[in-house]
Structure formats: structure tokens, C-alpha cells
Design an enzyme around this catalytic site. Structure first.
Site, short mmCIF file in Angstrom:
data_model
loop_
_atom_site.label_atom_id
_atom_site.label_comp_id
_atom_site.label_asym_id
_atom_site.label_seq_id
_atom_site.Cartn_x
_atom_site.Cartn_y
_atom_site.Cartn_z
NE ARG A 102 46.31 -84.65 29.04
CZ ARG A 102 45.36 -83.99 29.70
NH1 ARG A 102 44.15 -83.87 29.18
NH2 ARG A 102 45.61 -83.44 30.87
CG HIS A 129 47.09 -85.46 35.55
ND1 HIS A 129 47.97 -84.71 34.80
CD2 HIS A 129 45.89 -84.84 35.43
CE1 HIS A 129 47.33 -83.69 34.25
NE2 HIS A 129 46.07 -83.74 34.62
CD GLN A 132 44.87 -80.95 38.18
OE1 GLN A 132 44.72 -80.83 36.96
NE2 GLN A 132 44.53 -79.99 39.02
CG ASP A 217 39.52 -87.59 38.12
OD1 ASP A 217 38.85 -86.77 37.46
OD2 ASP A 217 40.49 -88.22 37.66
CB CYS A 257 42.10 -82.84 38.13
SG CYS A 257 41.17 -84.23 37.43
NE ARG A 285 47.77 -78.73 35.44
CZ ARG A 285 47.28 -79.56 34.51
NH1 ARG A 285 46.01 -79.91 34.55
NH2 ARG A 285 48.06 -80.07 33.57
N1 NVA Z 1 41.27 -89.11 35.33
C1 NVA Z 1 40.96 -88.16 34.31
C2 NVA Z 1 41.73 -86.88 34.52
C3 NVA Z 1 41.45 -85.81 33.51
C4 NVA Z 1 42.25 -84.58 33.71
C5 NVA Z 1 41.29 -88.76 32.94
O1 NVA Z 1 42.32 -89.42 32.81
O2 NVA Z 1 40.49 -88.58 32.03
N1 CP Z 2 42.87 -81.30 34.69
C1 CP Z 2 43.29 -81.44 33.42
O1 CP Z 2 44.34 -82.02 33.14
O2 CP Z 2 42.49 -80.84 32.52
P1 CP Z 2 42.57 -80.99 30.93
O3 CP Z 2 42.19 -82.38 30.58
O4 CP Z 2 41.57 -79.98 30.44
O5 CP Z 2 43.96 -80.67 30.48
#
Ligand code: NVA
Ligand code: CP
Length: 299
Positions: A102, A129, A132, A217, A257, A285
Site C-alpha cells: 500500500r 484500489h 476493494q 468514498d 469501501c 475483503r
Molecule cells: N480513497 C480512499 C480509500 C481508502 C480505503 C483513500 O485513498 O484514502
Molecule cells: N477499504 C480499505 O481499504 O480499508 P483500510 O484502509 O482500512 O484497509
């Protein structure tokens, strides 16, 4: 043999993705504690950003499959002290069976995969992502059946989740209606590649008309915390609320998500209401990624 990676939904064929969703449903419904295909296998997980769902689902999934997972953060490894990604990828992939990252920059995952001798999974970047989306698709298939030919509505930021929904529209063959402020549109090349699968609308109500699934989101993603106030203004007409859901089909689902900001991108009434699928979505997930790990590692 070259490893298969999962950096984007486009890395698998539509047929492979569909099979993976069905496998995820099977793993969920027929859990067999004696099925341990990952015995002795190790997943390394590199997190440059926070996570609840991604970390726990991968770690629990590996444990349930008889393997193990190692959590690595730049703060505690040489990655944070500037060791080149290329070297790190070569070293880490010589010791483990799969690597999940990540990262802030999407290019980091690409570079890592180019130098890894084991499968690399994108656990979220600023661009995409895909994990997800596996869970979201599984949830739709479980609750409503095949998503092919359906209409999905994306409301809000043209962000990593939105980009993955665009890719999913291509791979799973649904229509994607997007309502977002002009200055927060998704990346044009990703939109262009989806051709007539994607359409843009001025308001959430227009985009949600006859939708089978409504998704949103947060307005400010991880790393954009400084823009929170500015974004609250830009996105204030792009909230999913009761009016939006009324424009959609009666049996439309709502997904997010998570984590969510109730009262910003979605009202409490919708996210905690009868059409919301957020908790099965989050649980999936685990199941979807177990199917993914099996696909990538046990080939
Ligand atoms: N768009 C959000 C998704 C988190 C799971 C982010 O990147 O923070
Ligand atoms: N939806 C998602 O990826 O959650 P986290 O940021 O908690 O991993």
C-alpha cells in the site's frame, strides 16, 4: 515462470476475475479449517499508509490458509531510510511467496513488481484500489446476482476507488454513471480506455437514475488531509442521501469501501439504512483476497 501480479483489475482477464469471485463465495460458504494451501508460505505486507481492513483481511486470510503474514512499515524498515525499491524488491521477494504493498505513488508498486520474483498485490495506491473491487463485486454477486448489464453510479471524488470502478465496468461489463465536480474528475486516459462504459452527469440524482448500485468514498483521501476544508466546499453538492437513493432503482444497493465520514459524502440514513451493504462488503475483503492469494500463489 514469470509471477502474475495484481496491480490493476486489468491484470486478470474477465474470465479469471469472474472465476475468482465465484471462488471467493465458495471459500466463504464452505470454510474448511483443514484446507491449508498456504502451509509454510509467507506474505510480506508493506504499508506506507494506514489500514484496518486491508491489513487484517490479508493477515487473517494467510493464517486461515495455514500460512503467515509479516507487517512492514517504512518506519521500521530500511525502506524508510531510502533503500532503493529495486533492491528491496529483490531482497524481500527472495524470502517470501507474495508481497502486498500500500503506497502513496502508484509507480512504487509498478517498480516493485518489475523487480520481484514473486506475485505483487496492490493494496491501494493513489491511482487504484483493485482489492476493494473484488470485495465489492463479490458482495453484489451474492446479494443481487451477476452485475453484467447493470448500472452502477459513482458519486464524489474521481479517486483511486473511482478509477477501479471504471476498470471494473470494463471487466464485469456494467455501465458506470459518474457525478463529480469538474475539477475532481478521474484520470482521462482511464476514462477513455473504458469507452462507452462510462458516462458523466451533473448531479447525483441524474447519475443515480435507474442505478442498481450507488457507491461513494471520502472527499479527502489519505494524504489529502490538508485539503479537507477546500474539498468540503467543492463536494458539498455530491453527497449520497435519501434523495439520491430515491432516484435509483428500488432494490439498489449502497456501497462504500470505508472508512466513511457520515454527514459528508453520505448521510447516516443511507449508510446505516436498509440498502447499505457496507459490512458484508468489508467482510468480503477477507474472502475475495483469500481467493486472490490462492490464484496467485498456488498456480
Ligand atoms: N480513497 C480512499 C480509500 C481508502 C480505503 C483513500 O485513498 O484514502
Ligand atoms: N477499504 C480499505 O481499504 O480499508 P483500510 O484502509 O482500512 O484497509
Amino acid at each position: 515462470m514469470q509471477p502474475r501480479h495484481f496491480i490493476s483489475l486489468l491484470d486478470l482477464s474477465s474470465t479469471e476475475l469472474r472465476a475468482l469471485i465465484h471462488r471467493a463465495i465458495e471459500l466463504k460458504n464452505h470454510r474448511d479449517p483443514d484446507f491449508q494451501p498456504m502451509k509454510g508460505r509467507v506474505l510480506a505486507m508493506i504499508f506506507e499508509k494506514s489500514s484496518t481492513r486491508t491489513r487484517i483481511s490479508f493477515e487473517a486470510g494467510m493464517a486461515q490458509f495455514g500460512g503467515s503474514a509479516i507487517f512492514l512499515s517504512p518506519r521500521d524498515t530500511q525502506l524508510g531510510r531510502g533503500e532503493p525499491m529495486e533492491d528491496s524488491a529483490k531482497v524481500i521477494s527472495s524470502m517470501v511467496d507474495c508481497i502486498m504493498l500500500r503506497t502513496h505513488k502508484h509507480e512504487t508498486v509498478i517498480t516493485f513488481a518489475q523487480h520481484s520474483r514473486v506475485p505483487v498485490i496492490n493494496g491501494l495506491t493513489d491511482l487504484l484500489h483493485p482489492c476493494q473491487l473484488l470485495a465489492d463485486m463479490q458482495t453484489y454477486f451474492e446479494l443481487r446476482g451477476d452485475i453484467a448489464g447493470k448500472t452502477v453510479t459513482w458519486i464524489g471524488d474521481g479517486n483511486n476507488m473511482c478509477h477501479s470502478y471504471i476498470n471494473a465496468a470494463r471487466q464485469f461489463d456494467f455501465k458506470l454513471n459518474i457525478a463529480c465536480p469538474a475539477e475532481y474528475r478521474p484520470v482521462q486516459s482511464i476514462v477513455d480506455a473504458a469507452g462507452n462504459k462510462v458516462s458523466f452527469f451533473d448531479t447525483p440524482e441524474q447519475a443515480a437514475r435507474q442505478a442498481d448500485l450507488v457507491v461513494t468514498d471520502v472527499w479527502a483521501s489519505m494524504g489529502q488531509e490538508d485539503e479537507q476544508k477546500k474539498r468540503e466546499l467543492a463536494f458539498r453538492d455530491f453527497q449520497v442521501n435519501a434523495q439520491t437513493m430515491r432516484a435509483a432503482n428500488k432494490d439498489a444497493l449502497f456501497m462504500h469501501c470505508l472508512p466513511a465520514h457520515r454527514g459528508e459524502e453520505v448521510t447516516e440514513e443511507v449508510i446505516d439504512g436498509p440498502q447499505s451493504a457496507i459490512f458484508p462488503e468489508a467482510e468480503n475483503r477477507l474472502h475475495a483476497q483469500k481467493a486472490l492469494l490462492e490464484f496467485l500463489i498456488c498456480r
